[in-house]
Structures are given as structure tokens and as C-alpha cells.
Design a protein around this motif. Structure first.
Motif, PDB file in Angstrom:
ATOM      1  N   UNK A  94       1.875  16.547  11.720  1.00 35.56           N
ATOM      2  CA  UNK A  94       2.814  15.784  10.914  1.00 35.56           C
ATOM      3  C   UNK A  94       3.344  14.556  11.663  1.00 35.56           C
ATOM      4  N   UNK A  95       3.264  14.572  12.982  1.00 35.56           N
ATOM      5  CA  UNK A  95       3.720  13.430  13.778  1.00 35.56           C
ATOM      6  C   UNK A  95       2.946  12.173  13.387  1.00 35.56           C
ATOM      7  N   UNK A  96       1.635  12.324  13.150  1.00 36.16           N
ATOM      8  CA  UNK A  96       0.836  11.177  12.743  1.00 36.16           C
ATOM      9  C   UNK A  96       1.355  10.595  11.428  1.00 36.16           C
ATOM     10  N   UNK A  97       1.655  11.473  10.479  1.00 35.65           N
ATOM     11  CA  UNK A  97       2.144  11.019   9.175  1.00 35.65           C
ATOM     12  C   UNK A  97       3.513  10.361   9.314  1.00 35.65           C
ATOM     13  N   UNK A  98       4.389  10.985  10.096  1.00 35.60           N
ATOM     14  CA  UNK A  98       5.737  10.442  10.313  1.00 35.60           C
ATOM     15  C   UNK A  98       5.672   9.035  10.893  1.00 35.60           C
ATOM     16  N   UNK A  99       4.808   8.832  11.902  1.00 38.34           N
ATOM     17  CA  UNK A  99       4.694   7.521  12.532  1.00 38.34           C
ATOM     18  C   UNK A  99       4.139   6.478  11.568  1.00 38.34           C
ATOM     19  N   UNK A 100       3.194   6.883  10.733  1.00 43.49           N
ATOM     20  CA  UNK A 100       2.633   5.953   9.745  1.00 43.49           C
ATOM     21  C   UNK A 100       3.710   5.506   8.761  1.00 43.49           C
ATOM     22  N   UNK A 101       4.499   6.450   8.279  1.00 50.08           N
ATOM     23  CA  UNK A 101       5.561   6.100   7.336  1.00 50.08           C
ATOM     24  C   UNK A 101       6.595   5.178   7.983  1.00 50.08           C
ATOM     25  N   UNK A 102       6.892   5.407   9.252  1.00 50.91           N
ATOM     26  CA  UNK A 102       7.835   4.545   9.967  1.00 50.91           C
ATOM     27  C   UNK A 102       7.319   3.113  10.029  1.00 50.91           C
ATOM     28  N   UNK A 103       6.058   2.958  10.376  1.00 49.23           N
ATOM     29  CA  UNK A 103       5.466   1.627  10.499  1.00 49.23           C
ATOM     30  C   UNK A 103       5.397   0.933   9.134  1.00 49.23           C
ATOM     31  N   UNK A 104       4.997   1.682   8.119  1.00 49.15           N
ATOM     32  CA  UNK A 104       4.901   1.126   6.766  1.00 49.15           C
ATOM     33  C   UNK A 104       6.273   0.678   6.269  1.00 49.15           C
ATOM     34  N   UNK A 105       7.288   1.493   6.507  1.00 45.13           N
ATOM     35  CA  UNK A 105       8.647   1.122   6.079  1.00 45.13           C
ATOM     36  C   UNK A 105       9.118  -0.136   6.791  1.00 45.13           C
ATOM     37  N   UNK A 106       8.731  -0.282   8.056  1.00 47.52           N
ATOM     38  CA  UNK A 106       9.122  -1.455   8.825  1.00 47.52           C
ATOM     39  C   UNK A 106       8.537  -2.734   8.224  1.00 47.52           C
ATOM     40  N   UNK A 107       7.253  -2.703   7.877  1.00 48.96           N
ATOM     41  CA  UNK A 107       6.606  -3.882   7.302  1.00 48.96           C
ATOM     42  C   UNK A 107       7.080  -4.111   5.870  1.00 48.96           C
ATOM     43  N   UNK A 108       7.427  -3.037   5.175  1.00 47.97           N
ATOM     44  CA  UNK A 108       7.910  -3.178   3.801  1.00 47.97           C
ATOM     45  C   UNK A 108       9.195  -4.012   3.755  1.00 47.97           C
ATOM     46  N   UNK A 109      10.031  -3.904   4.780  1.00 48.23           N
ATOM     47  CA  UNK A 109      11.268  -4.678   4.798  1.00 48.23           C
ATOM     48  C   UNK A 109      10.986  -6.180   4.888  1.00 48.23           C
ATOM     49  N   UNK A 110       9.830  -6.531   5.462  1.00 46.02           N
ATOM     50  CA  UNK A 110       9.447  -7.939   5.559  1.00 46.02           C
ATOM     51  C   UNK A 110       8.833  -8.437   4.249  1.00 46.02           C
ATOM     52  N   UNK A 111       8.100  -7.545   3.569  1.00 47.06           N
ATOM     53  CA  UNK A 111       7.457  -7.892   2.292  1.00 47.06           C
ATOM     54  C   UNK A 111       7.838  -6.840   1.238  1.00 47.06           C
ATOM     55  N   UNK A 112       9.066  -6.862   0.787  1.00 49.95           N
ATOM     56  CA  UNK A 112       9.558  -5.787  -0.092  1.00 49.95           C
ATOM     57  C   UNK A 112       8.919  -5.732  -1.476  1.00 49.95           C
ATOM     58  N   UNK A 113       8.310  -6.823  -1.916  1.00 52.03           N
ATOM     59  CA  UNK A 113       7.798  -6.864  -3.287  1.00 52.03           C
ATOM     60  C   UNK A 113       6.277  -6.800  -3.387  1.00 52.03           C
ATOM     61  N   UNK A 114       5.603  -6.573  -2.269  1.00 47.73           N
ATOM     62  CA  UNK A 114       4.145  -6.540  -2.293  1.00 47.73           C
ATOM     63  C   UNK A 114       3.614  -5.116  -2.402  1.00 47.73           C
ATOM     64  N   UNK A 115       2.513  -4.917  -3.149  1.00 48.08           N
ATOM     65  CA  UNK A 115       1.900  -3.582  -3.222  1.00 48.08           C
ATOM     66  C   UNK A 115       1.306  -3.200  -1.876  1.00 48.08           C
ATOM     67  N   UNK A 116       1.281  -1.913  -1.606  1.00 48.62           N
ATOM     68  CA  UNK A 116       0.784  -1.410  -0.330  1.00 48.62           C
ATOM     69  C   UNK A 116      -0.428  -0.513  -0.562  1.00 48.62           C
ATOM     70  N   UNK A 117      -1.480  -0.772   0.186  1.00 52.96           N
ATOM     71  CA  UNK A 117      -2.680   0.058   0.173  1.00 52.96           C
ATOM     72  C   UNK A 117      -2.841   0.677   1.561  1.00 52.96           C
ATOM     73  N   UNK A 118      -3.427   1.858   1.605  1.00 49.95           N
ATOM     74  CA  UNK A 118      -3.665   2.521   2.885  1.00 49.95           C
ATOM     75  C   UNK A 118      -5.154   2.825   2.998  1.00 49.95           C
ATOM     76  N   UNK A 119      -5.736   2.485   4.147  1.00 43.74           N
ATOM     77  CA  UNK A 119      -7.168   2.648   4.385  1.00 43.74           C
ATOM     78  C   UNK A 119      -7.355   3.533   5.605  1.00 43.74           C
ATOM     79  N   UNK A 120      -8.080   4.644   5.443  1.00 51.50           N
ATOM     80  CA  UNK A 120      -8.257   5.563   6.560  1.00 51.50           C
ATOM     81  C   UNK A 120      -9.683   6.051   6.706  1.00 51.50           C
ATOM     82  N   UNK A 121     -10.102   6.231   7.958  1.00 50.20           N
ATOM     83  CA  UNK A 121     -11.449   6.725   8.263  1.00 50.20           C
ATOM     84  C   UNK A 121     -11.373   8.042   9.017  1.00 50.20           C
ATOM     85  N   UNK A 122     -12.225   8.994   8.637  1.00 46.79           N
ATOM     86  CA  UNK A 122     -12.344  10.282   9.323  1.00 46.79           C
ATOM     87  C   UNK A 122     -10.978  10.982   9.390  1.00 46.79           C
ATOM     88  N   UNK A 123     -10.470  11.285  10.591  1.00 42.33           N
ATOM     89  CA  UNK A 123      -9.143  11.892  10.683  1.00 42.33           C
ATOM     90  C   UNK A 123      -8.096  10.974  10.080  1.00 42.33           C
TER      91      UNK A 123
END
Length: 254
Positions: A94-123
Motif C-alpha cells: 500500500x506504500x506504493x499506492x499512498x506515494x502515488x496519490x501524494x504525488x498526484x495530489x501535489x500536481x493537481x494543485x498546480x493544474x486543478x482543472x485538468x483531467x488525469x490519466x495514469x499509465x502503468x507497466x507490469x507491477x
């Protein structure tokens, strides 16, 4: 775009004060990458790398996306690449997920009105699924490249799973295998880059290996979300999914 100047050095000896980074909830520095388009971005794309990788390996993908006016960002997971943490040995996935959400929330504050996509490979694909499950209303779409959902039953035999679980409790740091860089990429430049950062010259602990073997048990299916929350399930079904060389569980929601 560092979250704070911080202190300390990467496993490669570079001061974090000279690198873009964030500091996670455990106080560990996570190395970050940001690729910005020339003009105003139309959407955000968060890239999630796989086990034994690092985010810089996706620079070519990121540059291609920026040509389509997309802002791309990523970080090295704990224990990977230029981030702090024991190499590929984590107490809770869950640490991986927690850190991802933290980073995403940080960038969201800079671009609050833009849609967000997530791209992941393997793990990273598995992490992407779980991250989207945490806050499905926050994502416009998910791109999965060979996501780690279920191990090959011929490789992950019941006996191996049992042994991994036992070793996880008895000797969680015991080395039981390694990753050959050439098995991750056929591009010589990528192989050399991975060897340079040392992220693939590590031994998989029983804990990491075990989690990979029976990780499917911890992935919440969309049926689970349907039973728990009709609202969350609706968000998941409204989300766009693009899967290459893999599959994802979908549920029928009325």
C-alpha cells in the motif's frame, strides 16, 4: 519541482537538493521526473514504473506524450532507482499506492482543472489499478501495459507460494533470485541505463517475491466496489481503460 529542499543523497550519491523530489509520509526522498509540453497542457499523465525499474526509462514515452500537449510526471518508487529505501523490499504494498496519490495530489494543485490519466507497466500496472480504485472519481482514464494481475500458474506453483510466505516471516531479507536487465528490455541503451542505476542488480527478497506470487489475492475487483459503493463503481465504469498485453476485471453496474 521538489516538494522541499530536504537533505541526504541518492543511492548513487547525488544530493537530493540538486534533484526534483518529494518526501513521502515516511520521510523518504523520492526522485521525480517532469516532462512539460511547450504550450499549456490539455491533461496530466502520471507514469508508474514496474519492479526493478525507474521512471527515467519512460522518457521516450513521456516526450511523445508532451508532443500532444500532455504534462507527464513520475517518480521512482521507494527502494527503486534514485529514491531512498531498501532495494525492492517493502513492508506494505500500500506504500506504493499512498506515494502515488501524494504525488498526484501535489500536481493537481498546480493544474486543478485538468483531467488525469495514469499509465502503468507490469507491477506499475497493478499499482495503477489500486491507485485508481482508491479515488476513481479523480481519474479520467487508466492505461495498462502488461499489468501484473496474476502470475503464470506454471511459475507460481502452490509450493512456491507457500515457501515464499514462510520465508517472508522467517527470513524476509534473504536473497532468492535476481533480475536480468536483458529480460526487461531489448534496447541496449535501456539495459545499460538500468545497470548504471543498479536497480536491476539486486536480489529479490522472499517478501517481494512472495507478494508478486500471490498479489492477485489483494487486488480489489470492481465487483467488490460494486458491493461496497454504487457511487464508486459508477466512477470506475465511467473511466476509460486501455490495456495492452493484459486483462482487467470489469463488472456490470446498473
Amino acid at each position: 519541482m521538489p516538494e522541499a529542499e530536504g537533505s541526504g543523497r541518492t543511492p548513487q550519491g547525488v544530493p537530493y537538493s540538486e534533484l526534483p523530489h518529494i518526501i513521502n509520509a515516511d520521510g523518504l526522498h523520492l526522485f521525480c521526473r517532469y516532462w512539460e509540453p511547450e504550450g499549456p497542457p490539455k491533461a496530466l499523465v502520471f507514469v508508474v514504473h514496474g519492479a526493478g525499474e525507474h521512471c527515467s526509462a519512460y522518457a521516450d514515452v513521456a516526450h511523445t506524450l508532451t508532443q500532444h500537449s500532455l504534462f507527464v510526471f513520475a517518480h521512482d518508487h521507494v527502494g527503486h532507482g534514485q529514491s531512498e529505501g531498501e532495494r525492492m523490499n517493502i513492508k506494505n504494498f500500500q506504500i506504493y499506492i499512498r506515494d502515488c496519490l501524494q504525488h498526484i495530489d501535489l500536481i493537481r494543485t498546480r493544474y486543478p482543472n485538468l483531467p488525469i490519466f495514469i499509465l502503468g507497466h507490469s507491477m506499475g500496472g497493478a499499482i495503477s489499478i489500486l491507485t485508481a480504485c482508491e479515488k476513481p472519481q479523480d481519474f479520467a482514464g487508466v492505461v495498462l501495459i502488461a499489468p501484473m494481475i496474476q502470475m503464470n500458474p506454471e511459475s507460481a506453483t502452490p509450493f512456491k507460494v507457500f515457501i515464499a510466505k514462510v520465508l517472508n516471516h522467517m527470513a524476509p531479507s534473504l536473497a532468492i533470485g535476481s533480475i536480468d536487465p536483458k529480460s526487461v528490455s531489448r534496447d541496449p541503451n535501456q539495459v545499460n541505463h538500468k545497470q548504471r542505476f543498479g536497480v536491476l542488480k539486486i536480489w529479490l527478497s522472499p517478501k517481494a517475491k512472495g507478494r508478486k506470487l500471490y498479489f492477485k489475492d489483494s487486488i480489489p475487483t470492481l465487483q467488490d466496489h460494486h458491493r461496497q459503493s454504487d457511487s464508486r463503481c459508477r466512477h470506475m465504469n465511467q473511466m476509460s481503460w486501455f490495456i495492452m498485453e493484459g486483462c482487467v476485471y470489469r463488472s456490470e453496474c446498473s
